[in-house]
Structures are given as C-alpha cells and as structure tokens.
Design an enzyme around this catalytic site. Sequence first.
Site, PDB file in Angstrom:
ATOM      1  N   SER A   1       0.857  -1.191   0.000  1.00 29.21           N
ATOM      2  CA  SER A   1       0.000   0.000   0.000  1.00 29.21           C
ATOM      3  C   SER A   1       0.890   1.237   0.000  1.00 29.21           C
ATOM      4  CB  SER A   1      -0.878  -0.005   1.251  1.00 29.21           C
ATOM      5  OG  SER A   1      -1.542   1.236   1.411  1.00 29.21           O
TER       6      SER A   1
ATOM      7  N   TYR B   1      -2.324  -1.021  10.093  1.00 26.86           N
ATOM      8  CA  TYR B   1      -2.382  -1.337   8.659  1.00 26.86           C
ATOM      9  C   TYR B   1      -1.098  -0.872   7.970  1.00 26.86           C
ATOM     10  CZ  TYR B   1      -3.993  -1.239   3.781  1.00 26.86           C
ATOM     11  OH  TYR B   1      -4.115  -1.426   2.423  1.00 26.86           O
TER      12      TYR B   1
HETATM   13  N1  LIG Z   1      -8.613  -1.150  -2.330  1.00 33.63           N
HETATM   14  C1  LIG Z   1      -7.623  -0.272  -2.255  1.00 33.63           C
HETATM   15  O1  LIG Z   1      -7.804   0.924  -2.537  1.00 33.63           O
HETATM   16  C2  LIG Z   1      -6.255  -0.729  -1.851  1.00 33.63           C
HETATM   17  C3  LIG Z   1      -5.198   0.217  -1.872  1.00 33.63           C
HETATM   18  C4  LIG Z   1      -3.920  -0.192  -1.501  1.00 33.63           C
HETATM   19  C5  LIG Z   1      -3.703  -1.515  -1.133  1.00 33.63           C
HETATM   20  N2  LIG Z   1      -4.753  -2.401  -1.112  1.00 33.63           N
HETATM   21  C6  LIG Z   1      -4.457  -3.777  -0.719  1.00 33.63           C
HETATM   22  O2  LIG Z   1      -4.999  -4.655  -1.695  1.00 33.63           O
HETATM   23  C7  LIG Z   1      -5.368  -5.888  -1.082  1.00 33.63           C
HETATM   24  C8  LIG Z   1      -6.796  -6.224  -1.416  1.00 33.63           C
HETATM   25  O3  LIG Z   1      -7.606  -5.191  -0.880  1.00 33.63           O
HETATM   26  P1  LIG Z   1      -9.149  -5.031  -1.251  1.00 33.63           P
HETATM   27  O4  LIG Z   1      -9.386  -3.591  -1.357  1.00 33.63           O
HETATM   28  O5  LIG Z   1      -9.504  -5.942  -2.349  1.00 33.63           O
HETATM   29  O6  LIG Z   1      -9.809  -5.524   0.121  1.00 33.63           O
HETATM   30  P2  LIG Z   1     -11.242  -6.184   0.406  1.00 33.63           P
HETATM   31  O7  LIG Z   1     -12.203  -5.811  -0.643  1.00 33.63           O
HETATM   32  O8  LIG Z   1     -11.538  -5.851   1.824  1.00 33.63           O
HETATM   33  O9  LIG Z   1     -10.928  -7.736   0.280  1.00 33.63           O
HETATM   34  C9  LIG Z   1     -10.038  -8.325   1.189  1.00 33.63           C
HETATM   35  C10 LIG Z   1     -10.154  -9.808   1.113  1.00 33.63           C
HETATM   36  O10 LIG Z   1      -9.331 -10.352   2.157  1.00 33.63           O
HETATM   37  C11 LIG Z   1     -10.081 -11.307   2.866  1.00 33.63           C
HETATM   38  N3  LIG Z   1      -9.676 -11.410   4.269  1.00 33.63           N
HETATM   39  C12 LIG Z   1      -9.691 -10.453   5.199  1.00 33.63           C
HETATM   40  N4  LIG Z   1      -9.317 -10.950   6.382  1.00 33.63           N
HETATM   41  C13 LIG Z   1      -9.065 -12.266   6.180  1.00 33.63           C
HETATM   42  C14 LIG Z   1      -8.673 -13.322   7.025  1.00 33.63           C
HETATM   43  N5  LIG Z   1      -8.496 -13.156   8.353  1.00 33.63           N
HETATM   44  N6  LIG Z   1      -8.508 -14.550   6.504  1.00 33.63           N
HETATM   45  C15 LIG Z   1      -8.715 -14.754   5.180  1.00 33.63           C
HETATM   46  N7  LIG Z   1      -9.105 -13.798   4.338  1.00 33.63           N
HETATM   47  C16 LIG Z   1      -9.289 -12.559   4.836  1.00 33.63           C
HETATM   48  C17 LIG Z   1     -11.505 -10.811   2.779  1.00 33.63           C
HETATM   49  O11 LIG Z   1     -12.396 -11.882   3.047  1.00 33.63           O
HETATM   50  P3  LIG Z   1     -13.972 -11.627   3.293  1.00 33.63           P
HETATM   51  O12 LIG Z   1     -14.506 -11.227   1.965  1.00 33.63           O
HETATM   52  O13 LIG Z   1     -14.457 -12.927   3.745  1.00 33.63           O
HETATM   53  O14 LIG Z   1     -14.057 -10.532   4.289  1.00 33.63           O
HETATM   54  C18 LIG Z   1     -11.568 -10.308   1.356  1.00 33.63           C
HETATM   55  O15 LIG Z   1     -11.862 -11.348   0.456  1.00 33.63           O
HETATM   56  C19 LIG Z   1      -5.112  -5.709   0.418  1.00 33.63           C
HETATM   57  O16 LIG Z   1      -3.864  -6.254   0.758  1.00 33.63           O
HETATM   58  C20 LIG Z   1      -5.079  -4.201   0.585  1.00 33.63           C
HETATM   59  O17 LIG Z   1      -4.311  -3.815   1.700  1.00 33.63           O
HETATM   60  C21 LIG Z   1      -6.005  -2.035  -1.454  1.00 33.63           C
END
Ligand SMILES: NC(=O)c1ccc[n+]([C@@H]2O[C@H](COP(=O)([O-])OP(=O)(O)OC[C@H]3O[C@@H](n4cnc5c(N)ncnc54)[C@H](OP(=O)(O)O)[C@@H]3O)[C@@H](O)[C@H]2O)c1
Length: 279
Positions: free
Chosen positions: A175, A188
């Site tokens: 991130s 985070y």
């Molecule tokens: N979206 C952004 O703007 C952004 C920006 C920078 C970095 N990122 C990074 O990109 C990655 C994906 O983010 P996202 O935005 O797609 O997040 P998201 O929509 O919240 O999806 C996260 C996924 O991780 C799973 N998860 C969370 N806790 C878990 C656990 N304890 N065990 C197993 N699975 C778990 C969730 O499962 P459930 O669906 O069951 O909750 C979900 O499928 C992350 O590493 C995030 O830090 C995202």
Amino acid sequence: MPSNPEATAPRPGWPALDAARVHWRYQPAPDCLAGKVILVTGAGDGIGRVAAQTFALYGADVLLLGRTRGKLETVSDWITANTQTSPVIVPCDLELLDDTSAEALLEAVAEAYGRLDGILHNASLLGPKAPLAHYPTSAWNQVMRVNAFAPFLLTRTLLPALQMSPRASVVLTSSSVGRKARAYWGAYAVSKFALEGLMQIFADEYEHTGRIRFNSLNPGATRTAMRAAAYPGENPAGVDTPETRMDIHLYLFSDDSAHENGQAFDAREWTGARTRARD
Ligand SMILES: NC(=O)c1ccc[n+]([C@@H]2O[C@H](COP(=O)([O-])OP(=O)(O)OC[C@H]3O[C@@H](n4cnc5c(N)ncnc54)[C@H](OP(=O)(O)O)[C@@H]3O)[C@@H](O)[C@H]2O)c1
C-alpha cells in the site's frame, strides 16, 4: 484501440477487460499462465476475486483462499463456468493460521500438484483508522497477524512447493502507506512496511536460486469494500476498478517477469490511474 484485442475481448458475464476502461501497457499472451498453480489469498472479494478470475482466464489453476466460504464458492463457480481451469477452495481464516494448518496446506498442494508456481498475498484487514495514542491492542494484534504474520508463515511453510516450480513468483500486496506512512493508518500501515521488509529479505535470500522471485505490489486506490471503509465519504464511481489493475498482476505471475526480484511495484504506473482518487 486496445493494444491486445484478444486479451481485451469481452467475455460473457464479465465486462472486466472492457477495452474502453483498461489501458494495457503489458500485452499478456492469452496462455501466459497456462499450467501454473497459483494461490490467491482473500480470493473471495475485491482485488483478490478479480485477480483469481483473471489468472484462471489466462490458464492458471487457482487455489482460492479466504475466510468466507460462500464468496469463494461464487468465485469458483464463475471460474468453472468461464474457463477450462480447475479452481480449488481453501477456506481459512488467516488470523487463526498456525504451523499445523499451514503444513496441512503444504501437504495438500504437494499431493495434488507436486509444486506451487505462485502466491498472491492479497488478503488484508484495514483495522481502525485511529491515532497511535488510542489504537486498541486487540485490533493491532489482529491486523498484524492477518496482514504480516500470515504471509510470512504461509510463504515459509510453502517454500518446498515453490522450490519445485521452475519459476515461482510470490507477490506481497502492499500500500502507499506501507512505503510512506501517514497519520491514523496505524497497524495497517505498519503491517505493510513489514510486508515490504519480508519481501526484501526473501528476495535476497533466494536471489541465488533463480527459481523463486519475491516482489511487492501497491495496487493504489481501487474500488473495493476496503476502499469504501477507508474513505466512507468518497463516491466509488471516482475510483478505478480492480480490473484496471490486472495487467501488472498478470505480468508478475507470468514468466515475462522471471527477472524481477526484490522490486516494489506500483500498479498505477502500469495502467495509468484512470481517476484521481487520493491514495
Ligand atoms: N482497495 C484499495 O484501494 C487498496 C489500496 C492499496 C492496497 N490495497 C491492498 O490490496 C489488497 C486487497 O484489498 P481489497 O481492497 O480488495 O480488500 P477487500 O475488498 O476488503 O478484500 C479483502 C479480502 O481479504 C479477505 N480477508 C480479510 N481478512 C481475512 C482473514 N483473516 N482470513 C482470510 N481472508 C481474509 C476478505 O475476506 P472476506 O470477503 O471474507 O471478508 C476479502 O476477500 C489488500 O492487501 C489491501 O491492503 C487495497
């Protein structure tokens, strides 16, 4: 015009690779992941869901790890209906991952495939956005465990399977706040700094083998549930979709990136951010 008409051709039920919305700097061959076995954590939602679907569209057998079985089943059904690959569901709460459960996964992977060609460490928890002075201990431990400890334990335990691959790729999803911290991002941000360090150490330790590469990837502002939780007042329409981040994901798992090791990638430098959402 899309640079790769085949890659951006509309697919049934998935407008993801809509040429009007995706600028492809990387031109992936349609079979660039054929025969590969890739583990995706957090594969049930957000970026992980789209990455798993995309990897399968390009030929990979994906292991869908996540904590909500129903979401994983939906992704698995989609992949089965839209690709020739064979997805496998791995229900797992990464907060509870321990040596025993990680080793059970290694045994299952070794028995089913004999090797592992990639891991996308994508699952993550946002945790509270709060000043460190008031950051709750339990939330700190939970975020660090899911975001930093689980990727370490999974990678370390699965190394024997990764070493059986001729060219394995491990990508740790980072991130912007894991590269330059900001107030109120708490555990985070710290967990993402830890991932960057983990990536650099693994990359250095395995550089000489030429068989496993480790890189980190910042997807940048992306329209998901996590983004909505981090910026509740934001109009999601102004944020790029996960589909716009897939060319860099494909690159990092295809053999085209076999020479990349120890690098910190930023997806927006690849796709060109379509929107001006702050990250
Ligand atoms: N979206 C952004 O703007 C952004 C920006 C920078 C970095 N990122 C990074 O990109 C990655 C994906 O983010 P996202 O935005 O797609 O997040 P998201 O929509 O919240 O999806 C996260 C996924 O991780 C799973 N998860 C969370 N806790 C878990 C656990 N304890 N065990 C197993 N699975 C778990 C969730 O499962 P459930 O669906 O069951 O909750 C979900 O499928 C992350 O590493 C995030 O830090 C995202």
